[in-house]
Design an enzyme around this catalytic site. Structure first.
Site, PDB file in Angstrom:
ATOM      1  N   ASN A 110      -8.352   1.408  14.517  1.00 48.32           N
ATOM      2  CA  ASN A 110      -7.069   1.889  13.992  1.00 48.32           C
ATOM      3  C   ASN A 110      -7.240   3.119  13.084  1.00 48.32           C
ATOM      4  O   ASN A 110      -8.203   3.191  12.319  1.00 48.32           O
ATOM      5  CB  ASN A 110      -6.379   0.773  13.201  1.00 48.32           C
ATOM      6  N   SER A 151       2.398   4.197 -24.904  1.00 48.58           N
ATOM      7  CA  SER A 151       1.991   4.916 -23.696  1.00 48.58           C
ATOM      8  C   SER A 151       0.481   5.021 -23.567  1.00 48.58           C
ATOM      9  O   SER A 151      -0.015   5.625 -22.620  1.00 48.58           O
ATOM     10  CB  SER A 151       2.608   6.322 -23.695  1.00 48.58           C
ATOM     11  N   SER A 195      -9.416  -4.642  13.530  1.00 42.73           N
ATOM     12  CA  SER A 195      -8.411  -5.671  13.303  1.00 42.73           C
ATOM     13  C   SER A 195      -9.108  -6.992  13.030  1.00 42.73           C
ATOM     14  O   SER A 195     -10.160  -7.271  13.592  1.00 42.73           O
ATOM     15  CB  SER A 195      -7.527  -5.789  14.550  1.00 42.73           C
ATOM     16  N   GLU A 209      -2.940   7.100   8.666  1.00 41.73           N
ATOM     17  CA  GLU A 209      -1.678   6.419   8.341  1.00 41.73           C
ATOM     18  C   GLU A 209      -1.442   6.429   6.829  1.00 41.73           C
ATOM     19  O   GLU A 209      -0.316   6.612   6.362  1.00 41.73           O
ATOM     20  CB  GLU A 209      -1.696   4.991   8.873  1.00 41.73           C
ATOM     21  N   LYS A 261      -9.758  -3.289  18.588  1.00 42.88           N
ATOM     22  CA  LYS A 261      -8.997  -2.254  17.902  1.00 42.88           C
ATOM     23  C   LYS A 261      -9.845  -1.286  17.095  1.00 42.88           C
ATOM     24  O   LYS A 261     -10.858  -1.646  16.503  1.00 42.88           O
ATOM     25  CB  LYS A 261      -7.978  -2.903  16.961  1.00 42.88           C
ATOM     26  N   HIS A 303      10.112  18.914  20.725  1.00 42.73           N
ATOM     27  CA  HIS A 303      10.798  17.630  20.988  1.00 42.73           C
ATOM     28  C   HIS A 303       9.834  16.552  21.458  1.00 42.73           C
ATOM     29  O   HIS A 303      10.232  15.628  22.155  1.00 42.73           O
ATOM     30  CB  HIS A 303      11.907  17.788  22.041  1.00 42.73           C
TER      31      HIS A 303
HETATM   32  N1  ARG Z   1       3.840   9.805 -26.281  1.00 45.45           N
HETATM   33  C1  ARG Z   1       4.804  10.844 -26.415  1.00 45.45           C
HETATM   34  C2  ARG Z   1       5.098  11.482 -25.048  1.00 45.45           C
HETATM   35  O1  ARG Z   1       4.314  11.388 -24.209  1.00 45.45           O
HETATM   36  C3  ARG Z   1       4.271  11.909 -27.327  1.00 45.45           C
HETATM   37  C4  ARG Z   1       5.327  12.670 -27.997  1.00 45.45           C
HETATM   38  C5  ARG Z   1       5.981  11.818 -28.988  1.00 45.45           C
HETATM   39  N2  ARG Z   1       6.948  12.572 -29.701  1.00 45.45           N
HETATM   40  C6  ARG Z   1       7.963  11.977 -30.317  1.00 45.45           C
HETATM   41  N3  ARG Z   1       8.788  12.747 -30.925  1.00 45.45           N
HETATM   42  N4  ARG Z   1       8.108  10.668 -30.295  1.00 45.45           N
HETATM   43  O2  ARG Z   1       6.146  12.050 -24.855  1.00 45.45           O
END
Ligand code: ARG
Length: 460
Positions: free
Chosen positions: A284, A22, A276, A289, A282, A155
């Site tokens: 816009n 992550s 445009s 939007e 134009k 409406h």
């Molecule tokens: N990257 C994990 C999350 O965002 C951190 C927590 C990880 N905990 C675990 N027990 N694997 O959730």
């Protein structure tokens, strides 16, 4: 580096690492992670795990890391599982084996909670500032044309005349509620979870209140299992953000219409519109939007986290790692839309003649007329019928309200009084709506003044 591994004979597969990592998104939490870890180092000193010197060394190393994390290339080539792992690895580069003490009695489950809370608190504060700036711009817009009359719609059909300022104050009210909702979400974000451990509470007697003070939280969480499995505070923010985006999308839709050639009420600033590539004439309303479109995205972020959390068994489950991208996205889109909307409002110019003409040439005064009849004693149902017949007759013969006067009204129906002729002018009829919350000009002036003092109060 891994924060685990002793129990395994083989390392994770390349596919699993790629799939589960992550860092590419949670790196955004690095400053929160470092701040939380510095407070945690102080907590470790208080329970005797770190000496004052060790704590000092760690805090200084964290300060250096915090500065380095702002330089380009900091994350380049990092293969760590997540931001928490990266921070500890980089800490190790600085302080050696001392880094191995920082995670004593701490779990990433609570760490991710404290990190998100610290980060989100800052985002909410940013959004609140942008929201109040937009509210200020709406009030300034109202002050620029305090007497402008526009047809109000139901409406999407012309309904009754209102002051332009009254219309703008309706949005002020919506954003005032959004401000309140965000503030309420903030109170649930602003609670300190450290000391919860993985789920059962830490095995070290941390002074949790001291940790809360250190990190400027207003209190501590009540149950360690709840902490591990809880993302309500993020959902609260996403709901508040969605509602604010909903209001922004409606303002955007109105102004896309009002600035069209068909309406011609508003001229949008050149700086917030685009041309445009093919049609040279134009101009816009792309900024509006996009604001309108982004509601879908933010609401998607809310439903995404709801779906992630639904039915998860107690307590932490790795599913919860999916909380971050929607949350980051919603905060970005909300803040971006608020900033954009403010600029649109600040640079738009009302051409009051056009909505005034729209009000005058239509029969938005019909209600005023029926009520004037009722005021002089005609039962309202009859009054409604008489006014309705007058409109029908006018539509047939192509007459506007201003084509009638006291005499011709009287000739049309004996119930008409001279007062009825007055309200044929939309600005006059509005004066009968002097009631709190109504479009009567005196009350709108008072509402504007009141909104200004409420805004000053909010900003304190
Ligand atoms: N990257 C994990 C999350 O965002 C951190 C927590 C990880 N905990 C675990 N027990 N694997 O959730």
């Amino acid at each position: 580096m891994k924060l685990w591994g002793g129990r395994f004979e083989e390392g994770p597969s390349e596919v699993f690492e790629r799939f589960s990592g992550s860092l590419h998104f949670d790196k955004r939490l690095i400053h929160a992670d470092i701040r939380g870890s510095q407070a945690f180092a102080r907590a470790l000193e208080r329970v005797g795990i770190l000496t004052a010197a060790e704590r000092g060394q760690l805090v200084t190393a964290f300060d250096q890391l915090d500065a380095e994390a702002r330089t380009p290339g900091f994350f380049e080539g990092a293969g760590d599982e997540d931001v928490h792992t990266l921070v500890i690895r980089k800490l190790g580069d600085k302080v050696g084996t001392l880094a191995e003490k920082i995670h004593t009695g701490r779990s990433r489950n609570e760490q991710v909670s404290v990190d998100i809370r610290l980060w989100l608190r800052g985002e909410v504060d940013n959004a609140l500032g942008l929201m109040s700036a937009l509210m200020e711009a709406l009030l300034a817009c109202a002050q620029r044309d305090p007497a402008a009359v526009v047809p109000g719609y139901t409406h999407l059909r012309r309904a009754q005349p209102v002051l332009w300022a009254h219309y703008l104050l309706a949005y002020f009210e919506m954003f005032a509620r959004d401000y309140e909702r965000l503030t309420q979400a903030r109170t649930r974000v602003n609670v300190m979870p450290l000391g919860s451990g993985a789920l059962a509470g830490s095995g070290f007697p941390f002074d949790r209140e001291a940790l809360a003070r250190d990190l400027e939280f207003s209190g501590i969480t009540g149950n360690s299992m709840d902490v591990s499995g809880d993302r309500d505070f993020a959902l609260d923010f996403l709901y508040a953000a969605s509602t604010a985006m909903l209001h922004l999308s409606r303002l955007a839709e109105d102004w896309i219409l009002y600035s069209s050639e068909e309406f011609g009420w508003l001229e949008l600033g050149d700086g917030v519109t685009s041309g445009s590539s093919l049609m040279p004439q134009k101009k816009n309303p792309d900024s509006l939007e996009l604001i309108r479109g982004k509601f879908g995205r933010v609401f998607g972020d809310l439903s995404s986290l709801f779906m992630t959390m639904k039915g998860l068994p107690m307590t932490y489950n790795r599913d919860m790692q999916e909380d971050k991208e929607p949350l980051f996205d919603a905060a970005d889109q909300l803040c971006g839309s608020l900033e954009m909307a403010r600029q649109v409002v600040e640079t738009a110019k009302l051409n009051p003649a056009r909505p005034a003409q729209a009000a005058e040439e239509s029969w938005v005064v019909a209600t005023d007329l029926a009520e004037a009849l009722a005021r002089s004693g005609t039962p309202f149902h009859q009054a409604h019928k008489i006014a309705g017949r007058l409109v029908l007759e006018s539509v047939r013969t192509g007459k506007k309200p201003s084509d009638w006067n006291a005499e011709s009204l009287k000739a049309f129906a004996p119930e008409f009084t001279p007062e009825c002729a007055d309200v044929l002018n939309p600005s006059e009829g509005m004066k009968t709506r002097e009631i709190k919350g109504g479009t009567g000009p005196k009350h709108v002036a008072a509402a504007l003044a009141d909104a200004e003092s409420r805004l000053r109060q909010l900003r304190k």
